[in-house]
Design a protein around this motif. Sequence first.
Motif, mmCIF file in Angstrom:
data_model
loop_
_atom_site.group_PDB
_atom_site.id
_atom_site.type_symbol
_atom_site.label_atom_id
_atom_site.label_comp_id
_atom_site.label_asym_id
_atom_site.label_seq_id
_atom_site.Cartn_x
_atom_site.Cartn_y
_atom_site.Cartn_z
ATOM 1 N N ILE A 1 0.767 -1.201 -0.525
ATOM 2 C CA ILE A 1 -0.144 -0.049 -0.293
ATOM 3 C C ILE A 1 1.118 1.261 -0.147
ATOM 4 C CG2 ILE A 1 -1.951 -0.750 0.992
ATOM 5 C CD1 ILE A 1 -1.139 -0.077 3.573
ATOM 6 N N VAL B 1 -5.458 1.634 -4.209
ATOM 7 C CA VAL B 1 -4.739 0.516 -3.277
ATOM 8 C C VAL B 1 -6.326 -0.914 -3.547
ATOM 9 C CG1 VAL B 1 -4.603 -0.647 -1.807
ATOM 10 C CG2 VAL B 1 -3.438 1.154 -2.265
ATOM 11 N N ALA C 1 -6.681 -4.250 -5.355
ATOM 12 C CA ALA C 1 -7.166 -5.509 -4.492
ATOM 13 C C ALA C 1 -7.855 -6.414 -5.505
ATOM 14 C CB ALA C 1 -7.725 -5.050 -3.496
ATOM 15 N N LEU D 1 -1.251 -7.449 4.310
ATOM 16 C CA LEU D 1 -0.660 -6.135 3.642
ATOM 17 C C LEU D 1 0.450 -5.718 3.419
ATOM 18 C CD1 LEU D 1 -4.461 -5.967 2.778
ATOM 19 C CD2 LEU D 1 -4.070 -3.459 4.513
ATOM 20 N N LEU E 1 2.741 0.219 7.824
ATOM 21 C CA LEU E 1 1.557 0.221 7.030
ATOM 22 C C LEU E 1 0.694 1.671 7.735
ATOM 23 C CD1 LEU E 1 0.408 -3.170 7.590
ATOM 24 C CD2 LEU E 1 0.581 -2.200 5.763
#
Length: 450
Positions: free
Chosen positions: A156, A184, A188, A201, A206
């Motif tokens: 991400i 993102v 996905a 992830l 993050l």
Amino acid sequence: MRPISLHLVSLGCPKNLVDSEVILGRVGAEGFIVTPDPETADVLMVNTCGFIDAAKQESVDQILELVSHKEEDPAKRVVVAGCLGQRYPEELRAEIPEIDAIVGLSEYSRMPEILTELVSTARLAHPVQVSEPNHPAYSEGSRLRLTPNHSAYLRISEGCDNPCTFCSIPGFRGRFRSKPVEMVLEEARELIESGATELNLISQDLTSFGSDIDGDYHLPRLLGELDALPGVRWIRLLYTYPYKFSDAMVDAVAQLERVIPYIDMPIQHIDDLVLKRMGRRMGEAGTVDLFRRMRERIEDLVLRTTFIVGFPGETEEQFGKLVDFVREMHIERVGVFPYSDEDGTPAARLPEKIAPEIAAERVERLMLAQQEIAFAWNDRRVGDELDVLIDGWFESEQGARLTGRSYAEAPEIDSRIFLPDDAGAPGDYVRAVITGVEDYDLTASPVEGA
């Protein structure tokens, strides 16, 4: 002209693996042939890791292995990509002149044209193709995935802004850059359409997601959007940063249906003075409070963390405090690394270095303390009923068995759950009961009628 064939070896972390998948997707779209056989390949590439000494040595050994193929076929071209090439391009060229090209992290979009020029001309005008690694985070769609169909890594963001004194990553991965939320989500969706039901992830950090765009932390919002995507079953968080793990993040993990209660949160140490020298932004009191809040509010939480021991100046008393913390907090998953100097980092200039043999002994002592916790936890899990995601088959003295994972086991880094060979197929989620323990691993049997 016949298609160019490429053999790629991917080393290092899941972030490197995603880079390899991006490279393979880009060259595949241009008509390259990807082959597992180095003997039949025109180009031999290694995607290197350059984080710690052991990883650097593994990368160099792999480069030399690929270079050895040129002895029988001088027409083969050897290309170095990844972190080691980004970090030490000129040194690698000087030490291993048989390398034909070094391609940096910002040049992967140009990989097809670089390799085409290399094969057609036999020599690049500029063999070192490395630039500053601060390009905007770009879409990593259309990857050629190297993971099982049912499980995928979703990156991400790129880079890191945290001031950890021991870490060299910002120097070769660049400043922190988030992907836009919609980018993102589109990636996905593509991964789910390709068969992935587990999204892992990843990022250097993050929890900073979105902070570089407008100053706010948008990971809770992103998790909510991912949670709503049809087809995803497990969303796993790998590498969160404790300082930024807000109450909104705790609530997201606790309340969202598909965000599983597994949190990977490296804290590195627990002693305040060591943490200060490490450049970490959260001390003992904040860490203990965060862990307790997560335990109270997230049902069935499994925590993974990593520690560095033997950091410059670490006393026996400070190390002992870390051992006590691990025992008191009953952390389910722990990794321990001995400190080593990294070029260009503030920690490398610190005095009071700890002898390698002392650091190694502390690694062993901390892992033995953790082993007691892990084995006791495994014993308590016998009789539990849970969903197991089947990864594949495993051959052992007991014969062929299926191997899988529950939400409590991340791919590649955690233990396995063994099931009978007729329990299902890779990608299936099987309702099973834990029947036994094999050291760190578990055995299970399907629940009849589930």
